[in-house]
Design an enzyme around this catalytic site. Structure first.
Site, PDB file in Angstrom:
ATOM      1  N   SER A  48      -7.649  12.826 -48.923  1.00 55.68           N
ATOM      2  CA  SER A  48      -8.871  12.043 -48.806  1.00 55.68           C
ATOM      3  C   SER A  48      -8.793  10.879 -49.777  1.00 55.68           C
ATOM      4  O   SER A  48      -8.159  10.983 -50.825  1.00 55.68           O
ATOM      5  CB  SER A  48     -10.068  12.936 -49.136  1.00 55.68           C
ATOM      6  OG  SER A  48     -11.129  12.153 -49.643  1.00 55.68           O
ATOM      7  N   LYS A  94      -4.206   3.803 -12.176  1.00 52.29           N
ATOM      8  CA  LYS A  94      -3.079   3.806 -13.109  1.00 52.29           C
ATOM      9  C   LYS A  94      -3.473   3.947 -14.587  1.00 52.29           C
ATOM     10  O   LYS A  94      -2.878   4.776 -15.290  1.00 52.29           O
ATOM     11  CB  LYS A  94      -2.192   2.592 -12.852  1.00 52.29           C
ATOM     12  CG  LYS A  94      -1.219   2.884 -11.696  1.00 52.29           C
ATOM     13  CD  LYS A  94      -0.519   1.681 -11.152  1.00 52.29           C
ATOM     14  CE  LYS A  94      -1.230   0.959 -10.032  1.00 52.29           C
ATOM     15  NZ  LYS A  94      -1.827   1.759  -8.979  1.00 52.29           N
ATOM     16  N   LYS A 117      -8.041  17.309 -51.507  1.00 50.79           N
ATOM     17  CA  LYS A 117      -8.056  17.632 -50.083  1.00 50.79           C
ATOM     18  C   LYS A 117      -6.692  17.604 -49.410  1.00 50.79           C
ATOM     19  O   LYS A 117      -5.855  16.750 -49.684  1.00 50.79           O
ATOM     20  CB  LYS A 117      -8.974  16.632 -49.358  1.00 50.79           C
ATOM     21  CG  LYS A 117     -10.426  16.745 -49.784  1.00 50.79           C
ATOM     22  CD  LYS A 117     -11.160  17.790 -48.999  1.00 50.79           C
ATOM     23  CE  LYS A 117     -11.731  17.158 -47.763  1.00 50.79           C
ATOM     24  NZ  LYS A 117     -12.483  18.111 -46.976  1.00 50.79           N
ATOM     25  N   HIS A 126     -16.438  36.581 -30.620  1.00 49.59           N
ATOM     26  CA  HIS A 126     -17.602  35.854 -31.154  1.00 49.59           C
ATOM     27  C   HIS A 126     -17.323  35.311 -32.559  1.00 49.59           C
ATOM     28  O   HIS A 126     -18.247  35.141 -33.354  1.00 49.59           O
ATOM     29  CB  HIS A 126     -18.857  36.738 -31.201  1.00 49.59           C
ATOM     30  CG  HIS A 126     -19.100  37.500 -29.940  1.00 49.59           C
ATOM     31  ND1 HIS A 126     -19.902  37.045 -28.919  1.00 49.59           N
ATOM     32  CD2 HIS A 126     -18.596  38.690 -29.515  1.00 49.59           C
ATOM     33  CE1 HIS A 126     -19.910  37.934 -27.933  1.00 49.59           C
ATOM     34  NE2 HIS A 126     -19.127  38.935 -28.258  1.00 49.59           N
ATOM     35  N   GLU A 146      -6.625  17.957 -35.795  1.00 47.65           N
ATOM     36  CA  GLU A 146      -7.895  17.332 -35.414  1.00 47.65           C
ATOM     37  C   GLU A 146      -7.687  16.235 -34.375  1.00 47.65           C
ATOM     38  O   GLU A 146      -8.462  16.108 -33.421  1.00 47.65           O
ATOM     39  CB  GLU A 146      -8.593  16.754 -36.657  1.00 47.65           C
ATOM     40  CG  GLU A 146      -9.126  17.835 -37.582  1.00 47.65           C
ATOM     41  CD  GLU A 146      -9.628  17.256 -38.904  1.00 47.65           C
ATOM     42  OE1 GLU A 146     -10.765  17.533 -39.259  1.00 47.65           O
ATOM     43  OE2 GLU A 146      -8.874  16.524 -39.574  1.00 47.65           O
ATOM     44  N   ASN A 173       0.811  -1.219   0.000  1.00 52.76           N
ATOM     45  CA  ASN A 173       0.000   0.000   0.000  1.00 52.76           C
ATOM     46  C   ASN A 173       0.847   1.274   0.000  1.00 52.76           C
ATOM     47  O   ASN A 173       0.598   2.198  -0.782  1.00 52.76           O
ATOM     48  CB  ASN A 173      -0.957   0.002   1.201  1.00 52.76           C
ATOM     49  CG  ASN A 173      -1.922  -1.170   1.155  1.00 52.76           C
ATOM     50  OD1 ASN A 173      -1.980  -1.887   0.162  1.00 52.76           O
ATOM     51  ND2 ASN A 173      -2.675  -1.366   2.222  1.00 52.76           N
TER      52      ASN A 173
END
Ligand code: ARG
Length: 442
Positions: free
Chosen positions: A262, A310, A268, A141, A275, A95
């Site tokens: 892609s 853990k 792409k 914003h 991400e 312990n």
């Protein structure tokens, strides 16, 4: 090993603690020798045996499976040096041992994470200095608000990470307390010397209450919280990288290797690394909730539930280190497309606040000025004009106070240069900011 034994054990996930366990056991054994609890002869054999295990582990040898890593080391020791190895576990319990191991381990890892974060800050400072003249819109914003220097935006992340490092320093203080010697829960009748162990293991102090010491995982929860905030800060940056890379913004490019294509759309270049870092925050926050929940309502002192600490600690730790490393390389590769960022400042009437300030400085109460400029912006919208495309005559229709110098106030570079308050976005203020963060990094 039987399934049931495997189930209550932790061998499948506590192997990372093996070195900490052996180092802790060596210190414990030295203390047993010093306090004459075991003979020097026996103690030396134990230390020798432990060192030989450590040496073999470093060579890639795998320790045979047991219920947990602590039993595994002890069993292996006894296999190597015989019955004398059975004396090692005198005056301690698993312990206090496991609590000690985790603290030894995290102390080292806190330093490792801080080093990685310092590298991040240095990259930011370098980028900021190199791009000191890049102008971009600042947002609130996510709407264009006021022009800023891109360096200002980058440096915001260096200060967030600075706080994260300071938080880790604080967490370190509470991790740097030795529980060993608390034994199972009530301490021991052996005349041990806990301070001696603390000195060998480089702990600043020793725990005051043995019940608390064996059941406390606050330091580990705090650690995962610190990691969660780092992850959170990274999600904000990654979100911006993702936005800024999109053709709609087109503010930056990052190294090709941090993107992927892609399988169907040939055009792409997806910001996958950013991400994934953003996504990793999900599991890291989950680790924090897991830790809190394991500890919740747990009666004193040690309970086997604590073993479940853990996986989340290690998961958070491993993933944040990966994220910081990728982040560092990705940010290092970041390039500002300054023609695009500058062009973007033409949108959204971002000089409007300056015009209101102009009127306020010339005697108009700010709220009144605010209303007036709002009307001018509306007029611009209706007539598809920008603020710098209005004539002085048009301005004067709204207020006679406007003079020809008004057009200087509409220039983004001039606007930025006037923001000289402490912590503001003028070049001069940014240079001071860079000097100050550099001082922190020394
Ligand atoms: N594997 C255990 C853990 O990780 C070690 C302590 C076990 N102690 C006990 N009394 N069963 O927490």
């Amino acid at each position: 090993m039987q399934n049931f034994k495997k189930f209550i054990g932790s061998f499948s996930f506590d192997g990372k603690l093996v070195e900490s366990d052996i180092i802790g056991s060596i210190a414990h054994t030295k203390m047993l020798i010093k306090t004459n609890i075991i003979s020097a002869n026996d103690g030396k054999k134990i230390v020798f045996g432990l060192m030989s295990i450590l040496k073999d582990l470093k060579k890639g040898w795998k320790i045979p499976e047991e219920e947990d890593i602590h039993y595994a080391v002890e069993k292996e020791l006894i296999r190597r040096i015989g019955i004398v190895g059975c004396r090692m576990h005198t005056a301690r319990s698993r312990n206090d041992q496991v609590a000690t191991d985790l603290r030894i381990y995290l102390k080292q890892e806190i330093s490792n994470i801080k080093d990685l974060l310092t590298t991040f800050q240095k990259i930011i400072v370098r980028k900021a200095s190199k791009n000191i003249d890049v102008i971009m819109p600042g947002f609130t914003h996510l709407q264009p608000a006021q022009p800023i220097l891109a360096a200002h935006h980058l440096l915001a992340y260096a200060w967030m990470i600075q706080r994260d490092k300071e938080r880790l320093d604080d967490c370190y203080k509470r991790t740097d307390i030795l529980p060993l010697g608390s034994a199972a829960l009530s301490g021991t009748s052996f005349k041990i010397d806990r301070w001696y162990v603390a000195k060998i293991l480089n702990f600043k102090s020793i725990s005051e209450n043995s019940l608390d010491a064996v059941s406390d995982r606050d330091f580990a929860i705090e650690f995962v919280f610190c990691v969660s905030l780092i992850a959170l800060h990274f999600t904000r940056f990654c979100e911006e990288i993702i936005l800024w890379m999109s053709p709609e913004f087109g503010y930056i490019s990052i190294g090709d290797k941090f993107t992927s294509g892609s399988s169907i759309m040939p055009q792409k270049r997806n910001p996958d690394c950013a991400e994934v870092i953003r996504g990793k925050s999900g599991r890291i926050f989950g680790d924090l909730i897991a830790m809190l929940t394991v500890l919740k309502s747990l009666p004193l002192a040690y309970n086997r539930d604590l073993q479940e600490d853990k996986p989340p600690v290690f998961d958070a730790l491993d993933n944040i280190k990966l994220c910081i490393k990728v982040m560092n390389e990705m940010i290092d590769s970041l390039k500002f497309l300054n023609a695009k960022t500058l062009k973007s400042t033409k949108k959204g009437f971002i000089a409007a606040t300056e015009l209101a300030d102009y009127l306020a400085r010339n005697g108009i109460p700010f709220r009144v000025a605010h209303k007036l400029i709002k009307d001018i912006v509306l007029y611009c919208r209706e007539n598809s004009k920008m603020l710098n495309e209005l004539s002085i005559e048009e301005y004067n229709k709204f207020s006679p106070i406007f003079k020809k110098d008004i057009f200087e106030y509409l220039d983004v570079k001039n606007i930025i240069n006037t923001k000289t308050s402490y912590g503001a976005t003028s070049k001069q203020a940014i240079m001071r900011q860079i000097k100050n963060i550099k001082r922190k990094l020394r």
